[in-house]
Motif scaffolding. Sequence first.
Motif, short mmCIF file in Angstrom:
data_model
loop_
_atom_site.label_atom_id
_atom_site.label_comp_id
_atom_site.label_asym_id
_atom_site.label_seq_id
_atom_site.Cartn_x
_atom_site.Cartn_y
_atom_site.Cartn_z
N THR B 198 20.25 35.90 41.13
CA THR B 198 20.95 36.01 39.86
C THR B 198 21.55 34.65 39.50
OG1 THR B 198 22.99 36.61 40.96
CG2 THR B 198 21.56 38.41 40.28
N LEU B 199 21.91 34.51 38.24
CA LEU B 199 22.44 33.23 37.78
C LEU B 199 23.75 32.90 38.49
CD1 LEU B 199 21.64 33.23 33.99
CD2 LEU B 199 20.85 31.61 35.71
N ARG B 200 24.51 33.92 38.83
CA ARG B 200 25.79 33.66 39.51
C ARG B 200 25.54 33.04 40.88
NH1 ARG B 200 31.01 37.41 40.58
NH2 ARG B 200 31.49 36.54 42.62
N ASN B 222 30.11 38.18 36.77
CA ASN B 222 28.67 37.98 36.84
C ASN B 222 28.11 37.41 35.55
OD1 ASN B 222 28.22 38.87 39.44
ND2 ASN B 222 28.18 41.01 38.81
N ALA B 223 28.90 37.52 34.48
CA ALA B 223 28.38 37.10 33.17
C ALA B 223 28.72 35.63 32.93
CB ALA B 223 28.99 37.96 32.07
#
Lengths: 197, 293
Positions: B198-200, B222-223
């Motif tokens: 994920t991007l995180r 997470n966003a």
Amino acid sequence: MCTYMSLSRQTVPLSLLSGEHHHAVQSPWFAPVVTLKTSAPLRAEPKKKKKVDPRREQLLRDRLKKKLRRLEKVPPEYIPIEDFITPAKCKDETRERSTPSLSFEEKEGRALLLKEWSHYKREQHMAEVKAIELALEAQREALEELKLESEELYEAALKPDPLLFPFSHEGPVNTPPKTQYDAPDGKYNDITRVYTQ
Amino acid sequence: MAAPFRRMASRPLLQLLSCFSRTATRNTGFRQFSSTSLCRATLQTDCVTERASSPWTLMAAVCLQRLPVISADDTPIEQQFRQLMQQMELEKSLFSDHEIGLLEDAERLRRKQSNSYESDEEEDSRNQDIVLTQDLEDSWEQKLKSFEPAPRVRADVDKDLTSVERCLADSLVLLAEQQVGSEKLWLLPHIQWQEGETLRQTAERALASLPAAGFKATFLSNAPCGVYKYKLPKAVRTESSVGTKVFFFRAILSDSGPPAAPNSSFVWLKKSELQQYLKPAYMTKVDRFILDL
């Protein structure tokens, strides 16, 4: 003594004569052993004891239980909120300060300062709200772009983070913390009153 | 932060088509497979084909903030207001036990000095046991003076840009000097996204990949909190890579770790100083989500 003897001699033949015809007892001194159980006063009393006493005891117990239930139904006392009770110390008149009278200029100065302060605080608040709105807008744009890129990453970004909370952070203090400072132990006696219902 | 954006997932496709106009190939590649009711397996396979068709490379950057350690100094109006409030509260208050003790001691002293000595002999024996409240106050002041708090402002540390301890009253942001294309630029530390994470996680990797960095940070969600996209210059542009999208993630510094060497390529800056180091277009995007509150 001799009169008694004579009397007894006279009465005995009478009783013997009557005793031959009747089985019932004429005088208690000469009652035979068999008739003890059947005599009227001896028959009635023990049975009366058996009936009344258990009933009386049960009635007593029921009354006690009813009283207990009535006592229990009473709602419990409220725990007093100590903050709402002004202590007697504060109502002491000797503690009042002598308030000095303020001059007109000072009152004006105070009113003007309060107005300036409210203006300043309003500006601060509007700036904060604006900054937060900008940040939210930036995030919204970021999520839109991410959605255009890949659906999976977007879904992963929307998931809440369960490991974040409980999150705590120490706020700003007056002086920075000293490295290698041994703080003295603070001793205190806890005198808070604990109420139980 | 993620809650209000869930609504976006349920928007009908037509609205999406009208809102975002992209290249034709990208559109068809996206529209065929995007639907929230698909099962996971199809999404993953479709994701690969989707990513392959998208010309944007993904990167994740971390906006690491050190929150203020000490309270900021008062502005002049704040100082005036503080004084006014203290005065007003003093006027409206009642005497405290300590103040009553002081008044009574003063009374007793006055009586002792003005009265004849006959009554004083009785009081003398009592006075030896009584501790004057003024003495108590003096002993407390002595104890306070024996403690020296750390200085609030240290000018030499403030000038050192690489130190975490500078400007304790403001929140600082970490900037790193990284290679972008052919040149070295100062920007928020970023790294390229890899498949399967994920991007995180990419952002966490970006933070960990900084040289000589022992930073422990708490990522806030997470966003992403912001995005910056740039297109590559036309000479380098190809079918598959038109540009890059950098997603920023916000993190709060929890532990700075050992002090970094002076030659390290990162710097802690206040929001006002960011202008000098960042490019203008980048600055406008990043400025929005860095809160200086």
